[in-house]
Design a protein around this motif. Structure first.
Motif, mmCIF file in Angstrom:
data_model
loop_
_atom_site.group_PDB
_atom_site.id
_atom_site.type_symbol
_atom_site.label_atom_id
_atom_site.label_comp_id
_atom_site.label_asym_id
_atom_site.label_seq_id
_atom_site.Cartn_x
_atom_site.Cartn_y
_atom_site.Cartn_z
ATOM 1 N N SER A 34 7.322 16.512 48.530
ATOM 2 C CA SER A 34 6.201 16.150 47.230
ATOM 3 C C SER A 34 5.295 15.127 47.314
ATOM 4 C CB SER A 34 7.829 16.065 45.714
ATOM 5 O OG SER A 34 8.338 14.670 45.892
ATOM 6 N N ASP A 39 -2.655 19.405 50.984
ATOM 7 C CA ASP A 39 -1.960 20.383 50.662
ATOM 8 C C ASP A 39 -2.554 21.092 51.832
ATOM 9 O OD1 ASP A 39 -1.308 20.359 48.217
ATOM 10 O OD2 ASP A 39 -2.727 21.176 47.066
ATOM 11 N N THR A 59 0.547 21.262 45.538
ATOM 12 C CA THR A 59 0.339 20.692 45.242
ATOM 13 C C THR A 59 -1.171 19.759 44.041
ATOM 14 O OG1 THR A 59 2.087 19.748 45.797
ATOM 15 C CG2 THR A 59 1.524 18.504 43.503
ATOM 16 N N ARG A 63 -2.847 20.876 40.962
ATOM 17 C CA ARG A 63 -3.185 19.327 39.694
ATOM 18 C C ARG A 63 -4.719 19.837 39.375
ATOM 19 N NH1 ARG A 63 -0.169 15.249 43.054
ATOM 20 N NH2 ARG A 63 2.624 15.241 41.726
ATOM 21 N N VAL A 199 6.025 26.050 40.619
ATOM 22 C CA VAL A 199 5.185 25.276 40.234
ATOM 23 C C VAL A 199 6.350 23.602 39.489
ATOM 24 C CG1 VAL A 199 3.960 23.562 38.790
ATOM 25 C CG2 VAL A 199 2.975 25.837 39.884
ATOM 26 N N VAL A 209 5.809 18.676 42.253
ATOM 27 C CA VAL A 209 5.549 19.600 43.294
ATOM 28 C C VAL A 209 5.518 20.789 43.044
ATOM 29 C CG1 VAL A 209 7.775 19.728 44.145
ATOM 30 C CG2 VAL A 209 6.909 19.783 45.992
ATOM 31 N N ALA A 210 4.309 22.024 43.711
ATOM 32 C CA ALA A 210 4.297 23.280 43.970
ATOM 33 C C ALA A 210 3.765 23.669 45.485
ATOM 34 C CB ALA A 210 3.215 23.445 43.551
#
Length: 286
Positions: A34, A39, A59, A63, A199, A209-210
């Motif tokens: 996270s 990315d 993530t 966003r 997600v 976090v994703a």
């Protein structure tokens, strides 16, 4: 994944149209998934079981998407899962530009995403303000969005270098988006695969976090191997994504041995509007 030393060896296989390389890493720098900066999409080989793995950390992409399209939690999760699944399906076998559209009759409406070979992602959701009471699947980490998506279809378009495309459509089988993409790959493209994306939100609705994972069989793989991995991935991916201290720890929960393939692809939110793309998008809507 940071390494103090990397030994590159030619791997005697061709992964899609890309020659793979084994990355043997030592002295890994441990950092929570996270909190990892940047990315990216990374691919791995589980040689003993003849499985290839793709992991997408998204993530910051998610966003950035919220900055352009403020969303309620359910809409945020739907869009994030689709963008992550789009990155996985487009990059795992170097298949080029890919677009995925979820056409559901739920309150969220249409969800769309696409990705380029360079890792440029974008996406949108028709009704970003749709409100659906929070409901969870098995834990307090993975939320269900089935009611928000509803019933309908999933459309996937694969683009060639000349912008010619092939379109395939399958029904929505779960309304959870990632599982619908998994169904598409297994039935329409007929590649034995396991896929999960999520997600994870904090209590205030911010994205913690994703990311997502896809595992596919290579020639010689046993059906039992992919089914075992599928069960493991479906049982707690979001929890592991939130808690893992590194990519190694994240993957080792599903696969005991694996090696890196080629270099990571950086993922970023980027708009690429053009007349040709607008025409292709209209064609997708028939």
């Amino acid at each position: 994944m940071a390494c103090s030393s990397i030994l590159e060896k030619d791997l005697a296989c061709v992964f899609g149209s890309v020659r793979a390389k084994v990355l043997c890493c030592g002295n890994l720098t441990v950092m929570p998934v996270s909190q990892m900066a940047g990315d990216r999409f990374e691919s791995f080989l589980c040689q003993k079981e003849n499985l290839v793995i793709g992991v997408a950390l998204t993530t910051e992409v998610c966003r950035d998407a919220l900055l352009s399209h403020p969303c309620t939690p359910s809409a945020c999760i739907a869009l994030g899962r689709l963008m992550t699944a789009c990155a996985l399906t487009g990059l795992v076998r170097a298949q080029g530009e890919t677009s995925i559209q979820v056409l559901g009759d739920g309150v969220i409406g249409t969800v769309f995403s696409d990705v380029t070979r360079e890792g440029h992602l974008r996406g949108t959701v028709k009704n970003p303000g749709a409100v659906v009471p929070a409901s969870f699947l098995g834990s307090k980490t993975r939320r269900t969005i089935q009611r928000a998506i509803g019933r309908g279809s999933l459309s996937v378009m694969r683009y060639g270098d000349d912008m010619e495309f092939v379109q395939s459509i399958t029904p929505l089988v779960s309304g959870e988006v990632d599982l619908d993409v998994e169904y598409f790959i297994n039935t329409s493209e007929q590649v034995a695969s396991a896929l999960q994306c999520d997600v994870v939100l904090d209590d205030d609705g911010a994205i913690r976090v994703a990311g997502g994972i896809i595992v596919q069989t290579l020639p010689g793989a046993q059906a039992s191997d992919i089914e075992q991995v599928r069960r493991a991935i479906h049982d707690g991916w979001a929890d592991r994504l939130r808690a893992a201290a590194s990519l190694d720890e994240l993957l080792s929960g599903f696969l005991p041995t694996f090696r890196g393939l080629d270099k990571p692809v950086s993922l970023a939110w980027k708009c690429r509007c053009s007349k040709a793309r607008a025409v292709a998008a209209l064609a997708m809507l028939n």
